[in-house]
Motif scaffolding. Structure first.
Motif, PDB file in Angstrom:
ATOM      1  N   ILE A  89     -46.611 -20.155 -14.624  1.00 19.44           N
ATOM      2  CA  ILE A  89     -48.021 -20.246 -13.864  1.00 19.44           C
ATOM      3  C   ILE A  89     -47.900 -19.355 -12.958  1.00 19.44           C
ATOM      4  CG2 ILE A  89     -49.421 -22.078 -12.887  1.00 19.44           C
ATOM      5  CD1 ILE A  89     -47.875 -24.303 -14.532  1.00 19.44           C
ATOM      6  N   ALA A  90     -47.068 -19.138 -12.175  1.00 17.58           N
ATOM      7  CA  ALA A  90     -47.307 -18.258 -11.079  1.00 17.58           C
ATOM      8  C   ALA A  90     -47.643 -17.007 -11.479  1.00 17.58           C
ATOM      9  CB  ALA A  90     -46.128 -18.061 -10.234  1.00 17.58           C
ATOM     10  N   ALA A  91     -46.873 -16.367 -12.683  1.00 20.03           N
ATOM     11  CA  ALA A  91     -47.384 -15.106 -13.220  1.00 20.03           C
ATOM     12  C   ALA A  91     -48.661 -15.081 -13.725  1.00 20.03           C
ATOM     13  CB  ALA A  91     -46.273 -14.768 -14.338  1.00 20.03           C
ATOM     14  N   LEU A  92     -49.075 -16.168 -14.486  1.00 19.08           N
ATOM     15  CA  LEU A  92     -50.584 -16.150 -14.863  1.00 19.08           C
ATOM     16  C   LEU A  92     -51.651 -16.110 -13.678  1.00 19.08           C
ATOM     17  CD1 LEU A  92     -50.465 -19.163 -17.615  1.00 19.08           C
ATOM     18  CD2 LEU A  92     -50.540 -16.569 -18.058  1.00 19.08           C
ATOM     19  N   ARG A  93     -51.046 -16.682 -12.454  1.00 22.29           N
ATOM     20  CA  ARG A  93     -52.225 -16.542 -11.301  1.00 22.29           C
ATOM     21  C   ARG A  93     -52.261 -15.223 -11.020  1.00 22.29           C
ATOM     22  NH1 ARG A  93     -53.582 -21.085  -8.711  1.00 22.29           N
ATOM     23  NH2 ARG A  93     -52.806 -23.239  -9.188  1.00 22.29           N
ATOM     24  N   SER A 162     -52.759 -29.329 -27.372  1.00 27.22           N
ATOM     25  CA  SER A 162     -54.262 -29.654 -27.419  1.00 27.22           C
ATOM     26  C   SER A 162     -54.717 -30.087 -26.141  1.00 27.22           C
ATOM     27  CB  SER A 162     -54.197 -30.907 -28.544  1.00 27.22           C
ATOM     28  OG  SER A 162     -53.571 -30.440 -29.840  1.00 27.22           O
ATOM     29  N   VAL A 163     -53.991 -30.645 -25.274  1.00 25.32           N
ATOM     30  CA  VAL A 163     -54.468 -31.386 -24.119  1.00 25.32           C
ATOM     31  C   VAL A 163     -54.658 -29.967 -23.175  1.00 25.32           C
ATOM     32  CG1 VAL A 163     -54.057 -32.505 -22.078  1.00 25.32           C
ATOM     33  CG2 VAL A 163     -53.576 -33.445 -24.174  1.00 25.32           C
ATOM     34  N   VAL A 164     -53.868 -29.146 -23.180  1.00 20.33           N
ATOM     35  CA  VAL A 164     -53.910 -27.983 -22.383  1.00 20.33           C
ATOM     36  C   VAL A 164     -55.219 -27.053 -22.779  1.00 20.33           C
ATOM     37  CG1 VAL A 164     -52.875 -25.797 -21.802  1.00 20.33           C
ATOM     38  CG2 VAL A 164     -51.476 -27.807 -21.731  1.00 20.33           C
ATOM     39  N   LEU A 165     -55.256 -26.774 -23.993  1.00 21.03           N
ATOM     40  CA  LEU A 165     -56.425 -25.987 -24.350  1.00 21.03           C
ATOM     41  C   LEU A 165     -57.810 -26.833 -24.193  1.00 21.03           C
ATOM     42  CD1 LEU A 165     -55.446 -24.208 -27.899  1.00 21.03           C
ATOM     43  CD2 LEU A 165     -55.691 -23.581 -25.562  1.00 21.03           C
ATOM     44  N   ALA A 184     -62.555 -20.519  -9.692  1.00 18.00           N
ATOM     45  CA  ALA A 184     -61.907 -19.646 -11.037  1.00 18.00           C
ATOM     46  C   ALA A 184     -60.686 -20.286 -11.482  1.00 18.00           C
ATOM     47  CB  ALA A 184     -61.911 -18.358 -10.611  1.00 18.00           C
ATOM     48  N   ASP A 185     -59.682 -20.843 -10.405  1.00 16.20           N
ATOM     49  CA  ASP A 185     -58.281 -21.175 -10.688  1.00 16.20           C
ATOM     50  C   ASP A 185     -58.175 -22.703 -11.256  1.00 16.20           C
ATOM     51  OD1 ASP A 185     -58.717 -22.143  -8.248  1.00 16.20           O
ATOM     52  OD2 ASP A 185     -56.952 -21.894  -7.575  1.00 16.20           O
ATOM     53  N   SER A 186     -59.415 -23.381 -11.403  1.00 13.07           N
ATOM     54  CA  SER A 186     -59.347 -24.654 -11.682  1.00 13.07           C
ATOM     55  C   SER A 186     -58.328 -25.095 -12.844  1.00 13.07           C
ATOM     56  CB  SER A 186     -60.739 -25.145 -12.007  1.00 13.07           C
ATOM     57  OG  SER A 186     -61.667 -25.173 -10.764  1.00 13.07           O
ATOM     58  N   PHE A 187     -58.412 -24.457 -13.862  1.00 15.06           N
ATOM     59  CA  PHE A 187     -57.538 -24.653 -14.971  1.00 15.06           C
ATOM     60  C   PHE A 187     -56.124 -24.480 -14.554  1.00 15.06           C
ATOM     61  CE2 PHE A 187     -54.904 -22.538 -18.359  1.00 15.06           C
ATOM     62  CZ  PHE A 187     -54.802 -23.715 -19.334  1.00 15.06           C
ATOM     63  N   LEU A 188     -55.644 -23.434 -13.862  1.00 13.51           N
ATOM     64  CA  LEU A 188     -54.333 -23.444 -13.653  1.00 13.51           C
ATOM     65  C   LEU A 188     -53.842 -24.467 -12.476  1.00 13.51           C
ATOM     66  CD1 LEU A 188     -53.781 -19.531 -13.158  1.00 13.51           C
ATOM     67  CD2 LEU A 188     -53.017 -21.048 -14.992  1.00 13.51           C
ATOM     68  N   ARG A 189     -54.806 -25.093 -11.489  1.00 13.39           N
ATOM     69  CA  ARG A 189     -54.524 -26.057 -11.077  1.00 13.39           C
ATOM     70  C   ARG A 189     -54.283 -27.336 -11.504  1.00 13.39           C
ATOM     71  NH1 ARG A 189     -59.333 -25.806  -6.696  1.00 13.39           N
ATOM     72  NH2 ARG A 189     -58.511 -27.830  -6.164  1.00 13.39           N
ATOM     73  N   ALA A 190     -55.035 -27.612 -12.552  1.00 14.37           N
ATOM     74  CA  ALA A 190     -55.013 -28.642 -13.563  1.00 14.37           C
ATOM     75  C   ALA A 190     -53.697 -28.621 -14.082  1.00 14.37           C
ATOM     76  CB  ALA A 190     -56.159 -28.783 -14.584  1.00 14.37           C
ATOM     77  N   ILE A 191     -53.102 -27.574 -14.588  1.00 14.48           N
ATOM     78  CA  ILE A 191     -51.867 -27.414 -15.347  1.00 14.48           C
ATOM     79  C   ILE A 191     -50.779 -27.674 -14.377  1.00 14.48           C
ATOM     80  CG2 ILE A 191     -50.259 -26.092 -16.457  1.00 14.48           C
ATOM     81  CD1 ILE A 191     -52.527 -26.857 -18.038  1.00 14.48           C
ATOM     82  N   THR A 192     -50.756 -27.247 -13.066  1.00 19.03           N
ATOM     83  CA  THR A 192     -49.725 -27.750 -12.214  1.00 19.03           C
ATOM     84  C   THR A 192     -49.750 -29.035 -12.006  1.00 19.03           C
ATOM     85  OG1 THR A 192     -49.963 -25.376 -11.182  1.00 19.03           O
ATOM     86  CG2 THR A 192     -49.034 -27.120  -9.914  1.00 19.03           C
ATOM     87  N   ASP A 193     -50.822 -29.622 -11.805  1.00 16.31           N
ATOM     88  CA  ASP A 193     -50.829 -31.179 -11.565  1.00 16.31           C
ATOM     89  C   ASP A 193     -50.206 -32.009 -12.905  1.00 16.31           C
ATOM     90  OD1 ASP A 193     -51.905 -30.844  -9.232  1.00 16.31           O
ATOM     91  OD2 ASP A 193     -53.960 -31.293  -9.657  1.00 16.31           O
ATOM     92  N   LEU A 194     -50.681 -31.501 -13.852  1.00 14.26           N
ATOM     93  CA  LEU A 194     -50.044 -31.831 -15.457  1.00 14.26           C
ATOM     94  C   LEU A 194     -48.658 -31.966 -15.323  1.00 14.26           C
ATOM     95  CD1 LEU A 194     -50.899 -33.280 -18.007  1.00 14.26           C
ATOM     96  CD2 LEU A 194     -51.217 -30.942 -18.944  1.00 14.26           C
ATOM     97  N   ARG A 195     -48.107 -30.626 -14.947  1.00  9.93           N
ATOM     98  CA  ARG A 195     -46.747 -30.503 -15.038  1.00  9.93           C
ATOM     99  C   ARG A 195     -46.055 -31.189 -14.095  1.00  9.93           C
ATOM    100  NH1 ARG A 195     -43.047 -29.760 -11.368  1.00  9.93           N
ATOM    101  NH2 ARG A 195     -44.337 -28.098 -10.141  1.00  9.93           N
ATOM    102  N   ARG A 196     -46.540 -31.312 -12.965  1.00  9.29           N
ATOM    103  CA  ARG A 196     -45.831 -32.703 -12.000  1.00  9.29           C
ATOM    104  C   ARG A 196     -45.827 -34.145 -12.547  1.00  9.29           C
ATOM    105  NH1 ARG A 196     -48.840 -29.885  -6.940  1.00  9.29           N
ATOM    106  NH2 ARG A 196     -47.307 -27.817  -6.455  1.00  9.29           N
TER     107      ARG A 196
END
Length: 203
Positions: A89-93, A162-165, A184-196
């Motif tokens: 995720i950090a690399a995507l950012r 499916s959830v991620v997409l 702009a980074d809303s999606f990656l923030r959401a993925i980080t929260d989902l991961r936790r």
């Protein structure tokens, strides 16, 4: 001495048409963009356009397909270097969007093009094909992350994909509608929260 090739290859021509189409679509709207305007913006004739695509719709489908293919290659390259989800995720950012294809540089145009194609029911199976490719990519990333961390997690990778997409496309649409409250980074923030929340933690 060998002669230097001066004529562009078919791939060169397609890439230039993709770049030109993206500019014209953003300026004139997808519906209002003409084949003549796209060809002229690319520095080609109308005939050069038709030697590559039969219609504007075919060009759009090709752009979407190219974007998915490039996204898959790009993400798999990152995964090969970072099998830890946090690092991934950090690399995507930090990914440089300026070096990506036109739709990678402009997620909003990507969403607009998907919606444009989806209006034609006969074209939806082509969108479904690309959606499944994106879903498989995410499922493979989730599965690889679980394995690399030695987790026998009860998560279902295809369902998680499916959830991620859905999150990714949802945030793109929200940013299209209300960019002021959708960073702009809303999606990656959401993925980080989902991961936790799901326990997809680093090993």
């Amino acid at each position: 001495m060998s002669r230097v090739r001066t004529r562009p290859t078919r791939d060169d021509t397609r890439d230039k048409l993709f770049e030109a189409a993206a500019r014209v679509f953003e300026e004139d709207g997808i519906g209002g963009a003409s084949i003549e305007a796209i060809a002229a913006a690319a520095g080609f004739t109308r005939g050069a356009f038709y030697s590559n695509f039969n219609s504007k719709d075919e060009l759009i489908i090709a752009m979407l397909e190219d974007h998915v293919e490039q996204s898959i290659r790009r993400n798999m390259d990152i995964l090969a270097q970072h099998d830890n989800l946090d690092d991934f995720i950090a690399a995507l950012r930090t990914m440089d969007r300026s070096r990506q294809d036109p739709l990678g540089r402009s997620p909003l145009l990507h969403m607009e093009m998907i919606l444009y194609v989806a209006r034609a029911e006969k074209r939806r199976p082509e969108l479904a094909k690309r959606l499944r490719a994106r879903r498989k990519l995410i499922a493979d990333i989730v599965e690889a992350t679980l394995k690399s961390n030695g987790k026998n997690n009860a998560l279902n990778p295809p369902w998680m994909a499916s959830v991620v997409l859905a999150l990714e496309d949802g945030f793109r649409l929200h940013r299209l509608i209300d960019p002021e409250t959708t960073p702009a980074d809303s999606f990656l923030r959401a993925i980080t929260d989902l991961r936790r929340r799901t326990g997809l933690a680093a090993g």
